[in-house]
Scaffold this active site. Structure first.
Site, PDB file in Angstrom:
ATOM      1  N   SER A   1      -8.206  -4.586   4.975  1.00 51.48           N
ATOM      2  CA  SER A   1      -8.683  -4.499   3.555  1.00 51.48           C
ATOM      3  C   SER A   1      -9.006  -5.605   2.779  1.00 51.48           C
ATOM      4  CB  SER A   1      -7.626  -3.621   2.844  1.00 51.48           C
ATOM      5  OG  SER A   1      -7.487  -2.458   3.169  1.00 51.48           O
TER       6      SER A   1
ATOM      7  N   HIS B   1       2.978   2.845  -8.798  1.00 48.91           N
ATOM      8  CA  HIS B   1       2.645   1.296  -8.994  1.00 48.91           C
ATOM      9  C   HIS B   1       3.850   0.951  -9.676  1.00 48.91           C
ATOM     10  CE1 HIS B   1      -1.557   1.814  -7.714  1.00 48.91           C
ATOM     11  NE2 HIS B   1      -1.738   2.377  -8.741  1.00 48.91           N
TER      12      HIS B   1
ATOM     13  N   LEU C   1      10.935 -20.699  -2.536  1.00 49.09           N
ATOM     14  CA  LEU C   1       9.976 -19.874  -2.070  1.00 49.09           C
ATOM     15  C   LEU C   1       8.791 -19.809  -2.873  1.00 49.09           C
ATOM     16  CD1 LEU C   1       9.615 -17.017  -0.417  1.00 49.09           C
ATOM     17  CD2 LEU C   1      10.008 -15.774  -2.630  1.00 49.09           C
TER      18      LEU C   1
ATOM     19  N   ASP D   1       0.642  -1.304  -0.007  1.00 46.77           N
ATOM     20  CA  ASP D   1      -0.077   0.190  -0.043  1.00 46.77           C
ATOM     21  C   ASP D   1       0.792   1.341   0.016  1.00 46.77           C
ATOM     22  OD1 ASP D   1      -2.274   1.450  -0.010  1.00 46.77           O
ATOM     23  OD2 ASP D   1      -2.642   1.512   2.268  1.00 46.77           O
TER      24      ASP D   1
HETATM   25  C1  FPP Z   1      -2.132   0.251  -3.191  1.00 48.34           C
HETATM   26  O1  FPP Z   1      -1.678   1.619  -3.145  1.00 48.34           O
HETATM   27  C2  FPP Z   1      -1.685  -0.713  -4.406  1.00 48.34           C
HETATM   28  C3  FPP Z   1      -1.960  -1.291  -5.232  1.00 48.34           C
HETATM   29  C4  FPP Z   1      -3.764  -1.157  -5.216  1.00 48.34           C
HETATM   30  C5  FPP Z   1      -1.346  -1.897  -6.223  1.00 48.34           C
HETATM   31  C6  FPP Z   1      -0.191  -2.776  -6.158  1.00 48.34           C
HETATM   32  C7  FPP Z   1       0.514  -3.214  -7.188  1.00 48.34           C
HETATM   33  C8  FPP Z   1       1.655  -2.921  -7.123  1.00 48.34           C
HETATM   34  C9  FPP Z   1       2.669  -2.864  -6.179  1.00 48.34           C
HETATM   35  C10 FPP Z   1       2.443  -3.246  -8.664  1.00 48.34           C
HETATM   36  C11 FPP Z   1       1.851  -4.171  -9.662  1.00 48.34           C
HETATM   37  C12 FPP Z   1       1.936  -5.757  -8.950  1.00 48.34           C
HETATM   38  C13 FPP Z   1       2.589  -6.751  -9.206  1.00 48.34           C
HETATM   39  C14 FPP Z   1       2.459  -7.958  -8.688  1.00 48.34           C
HETATM   40  C15 FPP Z   1       3.796  -6.781 -10.667  1.00 48.34           C
HETATM   41  P1  FPP Z   1      -2.619   2.607  -3.409  1.00 48.34           P
HETATM   42  O2  FPP Z   1      -2.590   2.847  -4.891  1.00 48.34           O
HETATM   43  O3  FPP Z   1      -3.925   2.379  -2.916  1.00 48.34           O
HETATM   44  O4  FPP Z   1      -2.217   3.848  -2.516  1.00 48.34           O
HETATM   45  P2  FPP Z   1      -2.385   5.253  -1.960  1.00 48.34           P
HETATM   46  O5  FPP Z   1      -3.430   4.350  -0.624  1.00 48.34           O
HETATM   47  O6  FPP Z   1      -1.374   5.767  -1.590  1.00 48.34           O
HETATM   48  O7  FPP Z   1      -3.285   5.612  -2.972  1.00 48.34           O
END
Ligand code: FPP
Length: 257
Positions: A211, A52, A146, A35
């Site tokens: 969540s 991301h 892993l 997150d």
């Molecule tokens: C939450 O942060 C994150 C996500 C919903 C996406 C997580 C994805 C990645 C780390 C990259 C892609 C994944 C892979 C497996 C290659 P947010 O966007 O809700 O952050 P915020 O709360 O600060 O807005």
């Protein structure tokens, strides 16, 4: 900034952290809610997708660290059943990042003994993502160093409902009796079938909630919240979380011996 000094300091703090780790108490299964990507980007005046993208780099670093530390299972929450509510472009960028990550990383992960196990309602994902997921699974399915569980279109409540439905079918068709349902049997109908529950769940970015991640599996998981945003999360932060975990007193509802 003096980069030589920065890296020297980082190395010495990593050595200190590594010296504090008890190698006999490494968590077997670590789960992470990745997150804070959006906030990371916003802080830098960048579009959300940049967060991301940077989050993928953090994932690569943490997978490497888990291998080094001999952690057996890493579960990462990449896309929830609720994340479809985000703008279409963001959803499509996330799917694209995932597809590219699997395509570009699977050979290296395979060489390092990682089994790539995507979990969730995968049939609702774009076809290109499903194809890469299948290829990565077939290539790495026998690896044992892993297990990397990547939760995609995953929701803990949905997972429990789906397990209940499958159990109901078994009962209706006479393959099982109601009294035979135990926690172990129920668990075997979840995506994590056969895996131990997470010992440690890490949530970066300071939020203190699950969540909808691993609602069943986290009954006795130790929770660790870090203020670091996911794109900045690195091996040192993982080591700090593990040291904190190693100082917990896990009683599983019992009392201290
Ligand atoms: C939450 O942060 C994150 C996500 C919903 C996406 C997580 C994805 C990645 C780390 C990259 C892609 C994944 C892979 C497996 C290659 P947010 O966007 O809700 O952050 P915020 O709360 O600060 O807005």
């Amino acid at each position: 900034m003096d980069f030589v000094k920065f890296f020297k300091n980082r190395r010495s703090s990593q050595e200190t952290l590594l010296n504090s780790i008890n190698r006999d108490k490494i968590p077997q299964h670590v789960a992470i809610i990745m997150d804070g990507n959006g906030r990371w980007a916003q802080k830098r005046g960048l579009p959300r997708y940049a967060g991301h993208k940077a989050g993928v780099e953090a994932l690569k670093d943490i997978v490497k660290a888990c291998i080094e530390l001999n952690i057996k299972i890493l579960s990462v929450f990449a896309f929830s059943t609720e994340n479809w509510k985000r703008p279409k472009e963001e959803v499509s960028i996330l799917m694209d990042l995932l597809t590219k990550y699997l395509a570009s990383e699977k050979d290296d992960l395979h060489k390092n003994g990682v089994k790539i196990n995507c979990i969730g309602s995968l049939d609702k994902l774009p076809e290109s993502a499903q194809n890469e997921i299948a290829k990565a699974y077939v290539l790495t399915k026998d690896n044992q160093k892993l297990i990397l569980n990547i939760a995609l279109n995953y929701g803990g409540r949905l997972e429990i409902i789906e397990a209940a439905k499958k159990l109901a079918v078994n009962i209706c068709e006479g393959r099982m009796k109601i009294d035979e349902i135990t926690e172990e049997i129920f668990s075997s109908f979840l995506f994590t079938n056969g895996q131990p529950d997470p010992d440690l769940l890490i949530r970066p970015s300071g939020e203190m909630r699950l969540s909808n991640f691993y609602l069943w599996q986290t009954a006795y998981t130790e929770l660790y919240v870090s203020s670091v945003l996911w794109p900045d999360f690195r091996k040192n932060n993982l080591l700090e979380a593990i040291i904190d975990y190693q100082n917990r007193d896990r009683r599983f509802g019992g009392i201290k011996k």
